[in-house]
Design a protein around this motif. Sequence first.
Motif, PDB file in Angstrom:
ATOM      1  N   ASN A 219       9.913 -35.909  86.878  1.00 40.44           N
ATOM      2  CA  ASN A 219       8.963 -36.876  85.944  1.00 40.44           C
ATOM      3  C   ASN A 219       9.898 -37.820  85.325  1.00 40.44           C
ATOM      4  N   ARG A 220      11.020 -37.791  85.100  1.00 35.63           N
ATOM      5  CA  ARG A 220      12.052 -38.591  84.426  1.00 35.63           C
ATOM      6  C   ARG A 220      12.126 -39.816  85.320  1.00 35.63           C
ATOM      7  N   ASP A 221      12.465 -39.548  86.370  1.00 33.57           N
ATOM      8  CA  ASP A 221      12.740 -40.487  87.619  1.00 33.57           C
ATOM      9  C   ASP A 221      11.549 -41.282  88.023  1.00 33.57           C
ATOM     10  N   ARG A 222      10.291 -40.558  87.851  1.00 36.98           N
ATOM     11  CA  ARG A 222       8.992 -40.962  88.287  1.00 36.98           C
ATOM     12  C   ARG A 222       8.726 -42.150  87.213  1.00 36.98           C
ATOM     13  N   GLY A 223       9.048 -41.823  85.772  1.00 31.05           N
ATOM     14  CA  GLY A 223       8.892 -43.011  85.173  1.00 31.05           C
ATOM     15  C   GLY A 223       9.761 -44.218  85.127  1.00 31.05           C
ATOM     16  N   VAL A 224      10.717 -44.029  85.476  1.00 33.69           N
ATOM     17  CA  VAL A 224      11.938 -45.167  85.897  1.00 33.69           C
ATOM     18  C   VAL A 224      11.358 -46.106  87.050  1.00 33.69           C
ATOM     19  N   LEU A 225      10.833 -45.320  88.127  1.00 30.20           N
ATOM     20  CA  LEU A 225      10.365 -46.238  89.096  1.00 30.20           C
ATOM     21  C   LEU A 225       9.220 -46.882  88.782  1.00 30.20           C
ATOM     22  N   ARG A 226       8.245 -46.201  88.173  1.00 37.30           N
ATOM     23  CA  ARG A 226       7.033 -46.824  87.984  1.00 37.30           C
ATOM     24  C   ARG A 226       7.237 -48.048  87.058  1.00 37.30           C
ATOM     25  N   ARG A 227       8.075 -47.916  85.925  1.00 33.88           N
ATOM     26  CA  ARG A 227       8.633 -48.926  84.978  1.00 33.88           C
ATOM     27  C   ARG A 227       9.338 -50.358  86.058  1.00 33.88           C
ATOM     28  N   LEU A 228       9.908 -49.900  86.815  1.00 30.62           N
ATOM     29  CA  LEU A 228      10.463 -50.921  87.854  1.00 30.62           C
ATOM     30  C   LEU A 228       9.580 -51.519  88.883  1.00 30.62           C
ATOM     31  N   ALA A 229       8.573 -50.459  89.262  1.00 31.64           N
ATOM     32  CA  ALA A 229       7.530 -51.205  89.867  1.00 31.64           C
ATOM     33  C   ALA A 229       6.605 -51.950  89.431  1.00 31.64           C
ATOM     34  N   SER A 230       6.394 -51.894  88.044  1.00 29.20           N
ATOM     35  CA  SER A 230       5.407 -52.670  87.532  1.00 29.20           C
ATOM     36  C   SER A 230       6.314 -54.203  87.258  1.00 29.20           C
ATOM     37  N   ARG A 231       7.492 -54.084  87.251  1.00 28.93           N
ATOM     38  CA  ARG A 231       8.251 -55.482  87.006  1.00 28.93           C
ATOM     39  C   ARG A 231       8.018 -56.344  88.623  1.00 28.93           C
TER      40      ARG A 231
END
Length: 419
Positions: free
Chosen positions: A12-24
Amino acid sequence: MEPSKSASPITNRDRGVLRRLASRVAAIARREDQAGKRDLWYSLNALRETRPLVYCSPEGGWGEIILPDDFECEGGLARGWENFLRTEIFYGDRMGDDKVVTGGFDVPYVSTRTDWGVHESYTYGENRGSYVWDAPVKDLNDLSALRFPEIRVDRQASDALLDLAHDVFDGILEVRRHHTWLWSVGLTQTLVKLRGMEQVMLDMVTDPEGLHRLMAFLRDGHMAMLDFLEREGLLHLNNRGEYVGSGGFGWTDELPAPDFAGQVRTKDLWVLGESQETTGVSPAMFAEFVFPYQRPLLERYGLTCYGCCEPVDSRWDTLRAIPNLRRVSVSPWCDVARMAENLQDRCILSLKPNPAHLATSYFDEDVMRRELRTKLEQARGCRVEIIMKDCHTIGGDPNRVIRWCGIAREESEQFAASA
């Protein structure tokens, strides 16, 4: 198939990082400048007049741009996906070239490919240095150990990986299945690994018939792989933002073929042919031992890119016979003026500046600018792209690629304005 959250290889932690970067990444993809770049690639690939387009691929230099301490994800798969997102962000926010950030996320198949029945053994140097190998084909009169490679796809694992990507990125990025099976159908890289570089050159003189038999086997093996990929529906279109050939992007309305009905065939795709390993071979020997085996493979495809690092000017009289040729690599070792006369506005002149400028201890902007200005002038009247690649290092300085892109864009725009 919805992957189990508890069994997921992405926390879940890595998923949050990936979604934040994907939004950029998604925000970059929505910008008007990305649509403008895309339109320029469509025009260039259609051989319409545009300013020379610029693309920089740092390759080995990426490890000096995105550093280990920059990564936030902990899992191996998540770090791989994070690396892709960070490269897209660097392209969109800092690089300054004409690569389009599409807002897509491609997921490959989980697959393996068998060898040719034998395999070479390698001895490596240190720190990304040179290597040698023991070529396994010792006798051209005995090819009995050779076998066509077989591609094996794990459908269940592939579907699970695709579902995982959807779970992470849906609502932000366009997730799609996309796999590039072959970088090139040039054959000679496989040839020299099986037989050895020096031995291949000797074979052209001492055992030409044996070499022809081996080349025919490699051609037929590649044909069999392409037949399998078509039959199994494993090919994917590359007419959008995919990197094609050894430089440039695939944006085109000419692919897929007019009779396309949903299942991708080779004739719906771009392809690359090259023969860097035979740079030291005469044009006549290239025409006898290499091109006749490449040509039927290239002719299966919709559009062809030809060449990588090898100078193609000396073998142009042979290569001009490729009927679907659209993009030709003009490497630092190629006669630009000669290739400009050959290509004119009939093919894209894919201009490759010398990547050593990014690696030397002193970063000389004047030298790079003069090189670009001279070569662009030699290519006047052509459809041109400027591709910086084959970088093994950028001297530990990410600003070098940024500054090179700035210089290339300035020279491109000045060149177009003076037309």
